[in-house]
Design an enzyme around this catalytic site. Structure first.
Site, PDB file in Angstrom:
ATOM      1  N   GLU A 153       0.712  -1.068  -0.026  1.00 34.76           N
ATOM      2  CA  GLU A 153       0.083  -0.018   0.181  1.00 34.76           C
ATOM      3  C   GLU A 153       1.022   1.325  -0.122  1.00 34.76           C
ATOM      4  OE1 GLU A 153      -2.442   0.294   3.457  1.00 34.76           O
ATOM      5  OE2 GLU A 153      -3.599   1.990   2.591  1.00 34.76           O
ATOM      6  N   GLU A 247     -12.142   1.095   4.797  1.00 33.14           N
ATOM      7  CA  GLU A 247     -11.081   1.769   5.766  1.00 33.14           C
ATOM      8  C   GLU A 247     -11.581   3.035   6.176  1.00 33.14           C
ATOM      9  OE1 GLU A 247      -6.645   0.786   6.427  1.00 33.14           O
ATOM     10  OE2 GLU A 247      -6.846   2.397   5.230  1.00 33.14           O
TER      11      GLU A 247
HETATM   12  C1  LER Z   1      -2.652   3.396   6.856  1.00 31.63           C
HETATM   13  O1  LER Z   1      -2.791   5.286   6.597  1.00 31.63           O
HETATM   14  C2  LER Z   1      -3.456   3.143   6.072  1.00 31.63           C
HETATM   15  O2  LER Z   1      -3.923   3.264   4.806  1.00 31.63           O
HETATM   16  C3  LER Z   1      -3.534   1.465   6.552  1.00 31.63           C
HETATM   17  O3  LER Z   1      -4.458   0.656   5.173  1.00 31.63           O
HETATM   18  C4  LER Z   1      -2.254   0.832   6.526  1.00 31.63           C
HETATM   19  O4  LER Z   1      -1.861   0.324   7.713  1.00 31.63           O
HETATM   20 MN    MN Z   2      -5.482   2.134   3.910  1.00 26.64          MN
END
Ligand code: LER
Ligand code: MN
Length: 273
Positions: A153, A247
């Site tokens: 990521e 998320e």
């Molecule tokens: C952190 O900012 C994030 O986007 C997570 O998915 C990674 O730990």
């Molecule tokens: Mn993330």
């Protein structure tokens, strides 16, 4: 078809972070199942925190899969990452991620490397990038035995200086010997770093392996100023068939964040209710 997922953090040290559900895995799975999510994305403190048979039962009972397991507890709990100056600390970071890959594999789920990429500075950039590439090669090959990729990521500039954009992520993947690492497109990070999110997704093409589905302000999709229409069109154009995983901050609370995200998911990705 793009599948839906919602995040669950089991890491007290991550409190305040962008996770929809917190602490109570059974309750979160019940709620995700009731809302019709396809999967959950789990952020565990470590592999020992997950009772594997119990999680299997929970998933079956709620018609869920695991979209992915996060590895960020290695950083938030243990202050480990993959480009620390000390070789034994780098190895510990690698072991932590390997243990999450081994937890995730039997669920047919990938592990995500986000904050565990760390940042260069204590080490010269070239050394750090070399250590990071070694780790991705090793861990990407390790994930292969489970038939899943390792997901990397790119994060925004305030969280890392390793790779901040899809373009930089692809440039990094191009240096690897393994072909088993894909990119995570987190729309929050992309809103900060990309000139054009849809264009970046199109350029990402087959490398895009996972999406964090979230709005500009890290609130649930629909609670900020992102225009999801070109984003959804870009994902469709590249034939993306992974998860749109929520998320996001639990705004205004966990239950409403989960509900508004699944509504946005259905609106933009056309999931039949
Ligand atoms: C952190 O900012 C994030 O986007 C997570 O998915 C990674 O730990
Ligand atoms: Mn993330």
């Amino acid at each position: 078809m793009i599948s839906s997922a919602v995040t669950i953090s089991l890491v007290p040290e991550a409190r305040g972070g962008p996770f929809v559900f917190w602490d109570d895995l059974p309750a979160a799975c019940r709620k995700a199942g009731a809302l019709g999510y396809d999967a959950v994305e789990i952020f565990p403190p470590g592999p020992e925190a997950i009772d594997v048979p119990a999680l299997r039962d929970l998933l079956d009972a709620n018609h869920l899969k695991v979209a992915a397991f996060g590895t960020g507890a290695g950083w938030v709990k243990h202050k480990l990452h993959l480009v620390l100056p000390d070789a034994s600390q780098r190895e510990k970071a690698r072991e932590f991620i390997r243990s999450i890959i081994d937890l995730a594999g039997p669920f047919q789920a990938p592990a995500i490397i986000g904050s565990m990429q760390g940042r260069w500075g204590d080490l010269p950039r070239n050394d750090a990038m070399g250590y990071f590439a070694d780790a991705l090669n090793d861990l990407g090959e390790h994930a292969k035995q489970y038939g899943v990729p390792l997901i990397y990521e790119p994060l925004n500039r305030y969280e890392t200086n390793m790779a901040n954009t899809v373009e930089a992520g692809i440039a990094l993947l191009d240096t690897l010997s393994t072909k088993n690492v894909t990119l995570l497109a987190d729309l929050f990070h992309m809103n900060i770093e990309e000139a054009d999110i849809a264009a970046a997704l199109k350029a990402g093409g087959k490398h895009i392996g996972h999406v964090h589905f979230v709005d500009s302000n890290r609130r649930p999709a629909g609670c900020g100023h992102l225009n999801f229409i070109p984003i959804a069109a870009a994902l469709q154009e590249i034939g993306y068939k992974g998860y749109a995983s929520a998320e996001a901050f639990p705004y205004p609370d966990s239950d409403q964040a989960a509900k508004s995200t699944i509504e946005a998911y259905r609106k933009y990705f056309g999931q039949a209710v």
